[in-house]
Design a protein around this motif. Structure first.
Motif, mmCIF file in Angstrom:
data_model
loop_
_atom_site.group_PDB
_atom_site.id
_atom_site.type_symbol
_atom_site.label_atom_id
_atom_site.label_comp_id
_atom_site.label_asym_id
_atom_site.label_seq_id
_atom_site.Cartn_x
_atom_site.Cartn_y
_atom_site.Cartn_z
ATOM 1 N N VAL A 165 11.611 -22.817 -11.626
ATOM 2 C CA VAL A 165 12.861 -22.070 -11.495
ATOM 3 C C VAL A 165 12.582 -20.575 -11.569
ATOM 4 O O VAL A 165 13.118 -19.778 -10.792
ATOM 5 C CB VAL A 165 13.857 -22.489 -12.601
ATOM 6 N N ALA A 166 11.708 -20.156 -12.497
ATOM 7 C CA ALA A 166 11.368 -18.735 -12.628
ATOM 8 C C ALA A 166 10.717 -18.207 -11.350
ATOM 9 O O ALA A 166 11.021 -17.092 -10.898
ATOM 10 C CB ALA A 166 10.439 -18.534 -13.825
ATOM 11 N N LYS A 167 9.836 -18.999 -10.753
ATOM 12 C CA LYS A 167 9.189 -18.576 -9.499
ATOM 13 C C LYS A 167 10.225 -18.403 -8.390
ATOM 14 O O LYS A 167 10.167 -17.445 -7.611
ATOM 15 C CB LYS A 167 8.134 -19.595 -9.077
ATOM 16 N N LEU A 168 11.171 -19.328 -8.315
ATOM 17 C CA LEU A 168 12.221 -19.219 -7.301
ATOM 18 C C LEU A 168 13.060 -17.964 -7.514
ATOM 19 O O LEU A 168 13.426 -17.274 -6.548
ATOM 20 C CB LEU A 168 13.117 -20.462 -7.345
ATOM 21 N N ALA A 169 13.361 -17.652 -8.766
ATOM 22 C CA ALA A 169 14.144 -16.453 -9.061
ATOM 23 C C ALA A 169 13.395 -15.191 -8.657
ATOM 24 O O ALA A 169 13.980 -14.251 -8.099
ATOM 25 C CB ALA A 169 14.502 -16.413 -10.544
ATOM 26 N N ILE A 170 12.087 -15.161 -8.918
ATOM 27 C CA ILE A 170 11.286 -13.995 -8.546
ATOM 28 C C ILE A 170 11.236 -13.852 -7.022
ATOM 29 O O ILE A 170 11.335 -12.734 -6.483
ATOM 30 C CB ILE A 170 9.869 -14.113 -9.147
ATOM 31 N N GLU A 171 11.098 -14.975 -6.308
ATOM 32 C CA GLU A 171 11.113 -14.921 -4.847
ATOM 33 C C GLU A 171 12.427 -14.347 -4.339
ATOM 34 O O GLU A 171 12.446 -13.500 -3.425
ATOM 35 C CB GLU A 171 10.892 -16.322 -4.267
ATOM 36 N N LEU A 172 13.536 -14.816 -4.905
ATOM 37 C CA LEU A 172 14.840 -14.285 -4.498
ATOM 38 C C LEU A 172 14.940 -12.785 -4.778
ATOM 39 O O LEU A 172 15.490 -12.030 -3.971
ATOM 40 C CB LEU A 172 15.963 -15.018 -5.243
ATOM 41 N N LEU A 173 14.410 -12.358 -5.915
ATOM 42 C CA LEU A 173 14.478 -10.939 -6.275
ATOM 43 C C LEU A 173 13.682 -10.096 -5.290
ATOM 44 O O LEU A 173 14.154 -9.053 -4.827
ATOM 45 C CB LEU A 173 13.969 -10.730 -7.696
ATOM 46 N N PHE A 174 12.471 -10.549 -4.949
ATOM 47 C CA PHE A 174 11.674 -9.789 -3.988
ATOM 48 C C PHE A 174 12.348 -9.752 -2.611
ATOM 49 O O PHE A 174 12.313 -8.735 -1.915
ATOM 50 C CB PHE A 174 10.259 -10.352 -3.882
ATOM 51 N N GLU A 175 12.961 -10.868 -2.212
ATOM 52 C CA GLU A 175 13.696 -10.871 -0.949
ATOM 53 C C GLU A 175 14.807 -9.831 -0.978
ATOM 54 O O GLU A 175 15.027 -9.100 -0.004
ATOM 55 C CB GLU A 175 14.299 -12.260 -0.686
ATOM 56 N N ARG A 176 15.518 -9.754 -2.087
ATOM 57 C CA ARG A 176 16.614 -8.801 -2.213
ATOM 58 C C ARG A 176 16.080 -7.368 -2.217
ATOM 59 O O ARG A 176 16.656 -6.481 -1.576
ATOM 60 C CB ARG A 176 17.386 -9.102 -3.502
ATOM 61 N N MET A 177 14.966 -7.120 -2.891
ATOM 62 C CA MET A 177 14.397 -5.773 -2.947
ATOM 63 C C MET A 177 13.874 -5.328 -1.585
ATOM 64 O O MET A 177 13.999 -4.157 -1.219
ATOM 65 C CB MET A 177 13.273 -5.728 -3.993
ATOM 66 N N ARG A 178 13.279 -6.271 -0.828
ATOM 67 C CA ARG A 178 12.746 -5.935 0.506
ATOM 68 C C ARG A 178 13.820 -5.966 1.580
ATOM 69 O O ARG A 178 13.568 -5.548 2.714
ATOM 70 C CB ARG A 178 11.648 -6.940 0.885
ATOM 71 N N ARG A 179 15.004 -6.497 1.191
ATOM 72 C CA ARG A 179 16.075 -6.723 2.169
ATOM 73 C C ARG A 179 15.597 -7.573 3.345
ATOM 74 O O ARG A 179 15.999 -7.379 4.488
ATOM 75 C CB ARG A 179 16.635 -5.382 2.685
ATOM 76 N N SER A 180 14.735 -8.542 3.023
ATOM 77 C CA SER A 180 14.149 -9.386 4.066
ATOM 78 C C SER A 180 14.944 -10.667 4.282
ATOM 79 O O SER A 180 14.650 -11.422 5.196
ATOM 80 C CB SER A 180 12.711 -9.748 3.693
ATOM 81 N N SER A 181 15.951 -10.912 3.437
ATOM 82 C CA SER A 181 16.724 -12.139 3.544
ATOM 83 C C SER A 181 18.100 -11.925 2.935
ATOM 84 O O SER A 181 18.261 -11.142 2.006
ATOM 85 C CB SER A 181 15.999 -13.286 2.832
ATOM 86 N N GLN A 182 19.075 -12.650 3.473
ATOM 87 C CA GLN A 182 20.423 -12.648 2.903
ATOM 88 C C GLN A 182 20.681 -13.920 2.103
ATOM 89 O O GLN A 182 21.818 -14.224 1.750
ATOM 90 C CB GLN A 182 21.459 -12.526 4.027
ATOM 91 N N ARG A 183 19.615 -14.650 1.795
ATOM 92 C CA ARG A 183 19.756 -15.920 1.083
ATOM 93 C C ARG A 183 20.385 -15.681 -0.284
ATOM 94 O O ARG A 183 19.953 -14.826 -1.046
ATOM 95 C CB ARG A 183 18.376 -16.558 0.924
#
Length: 200
Positions: A165-183
């Motif tokens: 779960v922690a890994k998934l949260a970090i992935e989501l955070l990096f996506e949000r920081m890079r603006r690479s995904s709207q997931r």
């Protein structure tokens, strides 16, 4: 709320409560399915009068838990016995809730206690009153942490796979920081029941 107001990238483990955070990405902990799994386990072990104790905070996980409990009550015809307790009360909150519920509903044969510190308090109250776990009353909690493992008896709980779960949260955070995904949602791995002496 403060992080969102400051415009910082943020993700949540578990869906944030309320509509103000609809655009905050989160890892779905499958709270409803987890509670349904625990209730089905208690019923399979013979419980017919299950009481549920949860925290008082306004959390989406509690709302999903209440819905799963209501569905079980409606499907089985079981009496609805549920109470919310202030998380700040710790083990004493669990002891007090168990005392109150058993006084009002002496037919209770199982407790599902979502907050592990409350579950330890419930176990303490049952021991103090001479009720045997699991022979007289079965007891389960949600989070398979140190309290569940070291309680006497050890508590049936759920492995939420929090490392993944922690890994998934970090992935989501990096996506949000890079603006690479709207997931907005990542599904956690399916929780896994860990049956221990408190229900066996």
């Amino acid at each position: 709320r403060d992080l969102v107001a400051r415009g910082l990238p943020v993700v949540s483990i578990g869906k944030p409560g309320g509509t103000a955070f609809d655009q905050v990405p989160y890892v779905d902990l499958l709270s409803g399915q987890t509670v349904a799994m625990l209730l089905e386990h208690l019923q399979a072990r013979g419980a017919r009068h299950i009481a549920m104790i949860m925290g008082a905070a306004q959390r989406n996980s509690y709302a999903q838990a209440e819905l799963a409990y209501q569905q079980m009550v409606q499907a089985s015809g079981m009496e609805h016995i549920a109470v919310r307790v202030d998380e700040g009360k710790g083990e004493a909150g669990g002891r007090d809730a168990a005392r109150m519920l058993l006084a009002a509903h002496p037919q209770i044969d199982a407790f599902l206690v979502l907050v592990d510190v409350f579950a330890v308090g419930v176990a303490q109250h049952l021991q103090q009153t001479g009720l045997r776990v699991p022979q007289d009353i079965k007891l389960a909690t949600r989070y398979d942490g140190i309290r569940a493992r070291t309680c006497e008896p050890p508590l049936t709980a759920v492995n939420l796979h929090l490392d993944q779960v922690a890994k998934l949260a970090i992935e989501l955070l990096f996506e949000r920081m890079r603006r690479s995904s709207q997931r907005l949602v990542a599904l956690s791995p399916m929780p896994e029941l860990v049956a221990r002496a408190s229900t066996k």
